[in-house]
Design an enzyme around this catalytic site. Structure first.
Site, PDB file in Angstrom:
ATOM      1  N   GLU A 167      65.024  10.134  66.296  1.00  0.00           N
ATOM      2  CA  GLU A 167      64.264  10.981  65.384  1.00  0.00           C
ATOM      3  C   GLU A 167      64.689  10.820  63.932  1.00  0.00           C
ATOM      4  O   GLU A 167      64.685  11.790  63.157  1.00  0.00           O
ATOM      5  CB  GLU A 167      64.370  12.450  65.801  1.00  0.00           C
ATOM      6  CG  GLU A 167      63.781  12.743  67.170  1.00  0.00           C
ATOM      7  CD  GLU A 167      63.696  14.232  67.477  1.00  0.00           C
ATOM      8  OE1 GLU A 167      64.359  15.025  66.786  1.00  0.00           O
ATOM      9  OE2 GLU A 167      62.950  14.599  68.398  1.00  0.00           O
ATOM     10  N   GLU A 268      61.943  12.304  75.555  1.00  0.00           N
ATOM     11  CA  GLU A 268      62.010  13.748  75.762  1.00  0.00           C
ATOM     12  C   GLU A 268      60.598  14.224  76.107  1.00  0.00           C
ATOM     13  O   GLU A 268      59.630  13.769  75.509  1.00  0.00           O
ATOM     14  CB  GLU A 268      62.475  14.496  74.498  1.00  0.00           C
ATOM     15  CG  GLU A 268      63.896  14.212  74.054  1.00  0.00           C
ATOM     16  CD  GLU A 268      64.266  14.958  72.760  1.00  0.00           C
ATOM     17  OE1 GLU A 268      63.431  15.794  72.305  1.00  0.00           O
ATOM     18  OE2 GLU A 268      65.348  14.707  72.213  1.00  0.00           O
TER      19      GLU A 268
END
Length: 462
Positions: A167, A268
């Site tokens: 991220e 995720e």
């Protein structure tokens, strides 16, 4: 990590440091390794010998990023949770924070005995790329830590893959400029694995759940010369909120990546809105998705402040685990949706994509990557030496740590050595396959001989 990402703003808190001067990697006596066969990449899929491999796992970081603890460095912690992993029926975990100064033989061995692979994040909050000021943070001290993590985990056959970043690019448009540095790290990691003569553990990136630049990130990690491209691409997705395949927009995410050219999986998933029934598992294991996706990791195992966990652990180092409502639901979803038989409709060839062009959501206007810092080049030949661990001073504000001197020419990440072990305990015997060569097959049966050679040639996993 959902709401607990490894935050680059720690850069402002770290003291100044000197130039990285690690000692060469020293050979150690061989250690006990797990017995799982190495997983390899071929076409747009993962393979366990000649069998298609789907990631069916959980994200695992008890205590979250604030705890700054490596759960695989403590046998008490990992043994407690491996017992629960068996009950879930998972085959993979992702660990966000690793202490590269510690030994991991016992926990990795126990995971292998349980049939569980590990995906390792090579960064941690102290040693990572600063998304808003990436150039100074891409330095030799940082790469020494990343390479030390590779040294520690490349020896394990149940190391499935390394993440070069997590991220780093988010929904702030200026963060897209950091993608050049993440891709440079990916290139450097792949080259280090090859130069050190390790088994070719796949290296890729875990992107944030940001629709405005997800496709640009994916294309960016799979464009350019062979040495610059990732081995896979992963992204976080929280759009399935107790809904269905079409309502969640997953039909479009299959369509959009149908000709991507590399393996893709969800690093995720698991929206909390409207409750959780983990319908994502059925979709991921269905023929609606298996031609493009190779499974995913449910976020997350241990309950934290953000409320995503399926198991409550009163004390990070304690022995008790309380199964929450989501635990049995997730276990049931896995049991009801086993991995498909056959090849899942995979694509047997890989290919590069065109690099994304600059626009309002993507600020990169070049195809060139930063050159590896001069001070880090010696690590390729001499090894990273001892890792700084989680008690180090960090790298983002390091003074005279050695930063990139400019842009690199394409091909700068090509392995130059003969891919033979360099006297490290972690060095697996090299195979005859060049470290940067991408496996391309016409039918999955061709994989059998190749993967057996890789398996016998050395240990595979993180």
């Amino acid at each position: 990590m959902r709401s607990l990402a490894l935050v680059p703003v720690l850069a402002t808190m770290l003291p100044s440091l000197g130039t990285a001067t690690p000692s060469p990697t020293v050979a150690q006596p061989p250690t006990k390794r797990g017995s799982l066969p190495a997983v390899s990449v071929s076409g747009n899929a993962f393979w366990q010998n000649d069998k298609r491999f789907y990631i069916r796992g959980v994200d695992y970081q008890p205590g979250g990023s604030s705890a700054m603890a490596d759960p695989l460095a403590d046998t008490t912690i990992c043994s407690r949770d491996i017992d629960q992993f068996r009950k879930l029926g998972i085959n993979t975990i992702r660990v966000y924070i690793i202490d590269n100064s510690a030994r991991h033989d016992e926990c990795m061995g126990k995971l292998a005995d349980a049939g569980i692979y590990v995906i390792v994040d090579a960064n941690n909050p102290l040693y990572s790329i600063n998304r808003y000021d990436p150039a100074p943070s891409y330095n030799a001290k940082y790469l020494q830590s990343v390479f030390a993590t590779i040294d520690e985990f490349a020896k394990y056959e149940n190391t499935l893959a390394f993440f070069s970043g997590n991220e780093v690019v988010n929904d702030v448009v200026n963060s897209t400029l950091a993608a050049r540095y993440v891709k440079a790290v990916t290139r450097d990691m792949r080259r280090y694995i090859g130069e050190r003569g390790y088994r070719r553990v796949p290296v890729g990136y875990s992107a944030a759940d940001v629709g405005s630049n997800r496709r640009q990130q994916a294309d960016w990690m799979n464009c350019g010369s062979e040495d610059e491209r990732s081995d896979f691409f992963a992204f976080n997705d929280y759009s399935w909120c107790n809904s269905d395949f079409r309502t969640a927009g997953w039909d479009q995410k299959v369509k959009n990546f149908s000709d991507y050219g590399l393996p893709i999986f969800l690093s995720e998933y698991g929206c909390l809105t409207n409750g959780r029934d983990f319908g994502e598992v059925a979709a991921l294991m269905s023929d609606k998705m298996t031609s493009v996706y190779s499974g995913g990791l449910m976020y997350e195992y241990a309950m934290g402040d953000n409320g995503y966990g399926i198991a409550k652990i009163p004390s990070v180092k304690g022995s008790s685990v309380q199964k929450l409502d989501g635990f049995e639901k997730f276990a049931s979803a896995l049991a009801a949706n086993p991995p498909p038989e056959g090849d899942g409709g995979f694509v047997s060839t890989t290919h590069a994509n065109a690099c994304p062009t600059k626009d309002a959501n993507w600020l990169i206007d070049t195809t060139l990557l930063p050159a590896i810092p001069e001070q880090a080049k010696m690590l390729m030949m001499e090894g990273a030496g001892s890792g700084p661990g989680l008690g180090g001073d960090g790298s983002q504000n390091a003074v005279d740590a050695g930063t990139s001197s400019g842009d690199a020419e394409q091909g700068s990440g090509t392995v130059t050595s003969s891919s033979t072990p360099k006297g490290s305990e972690n060095a697996a015997p090299a195979t005859s396959t060049p470290a940067n060569a991408r496996a391309v097959v016409k039918i999955p049966l061709v994989l059998t001989g190749m993967v057996v050679v890789l398996t016998l040639g050395g240990s595979f996993l993180l």
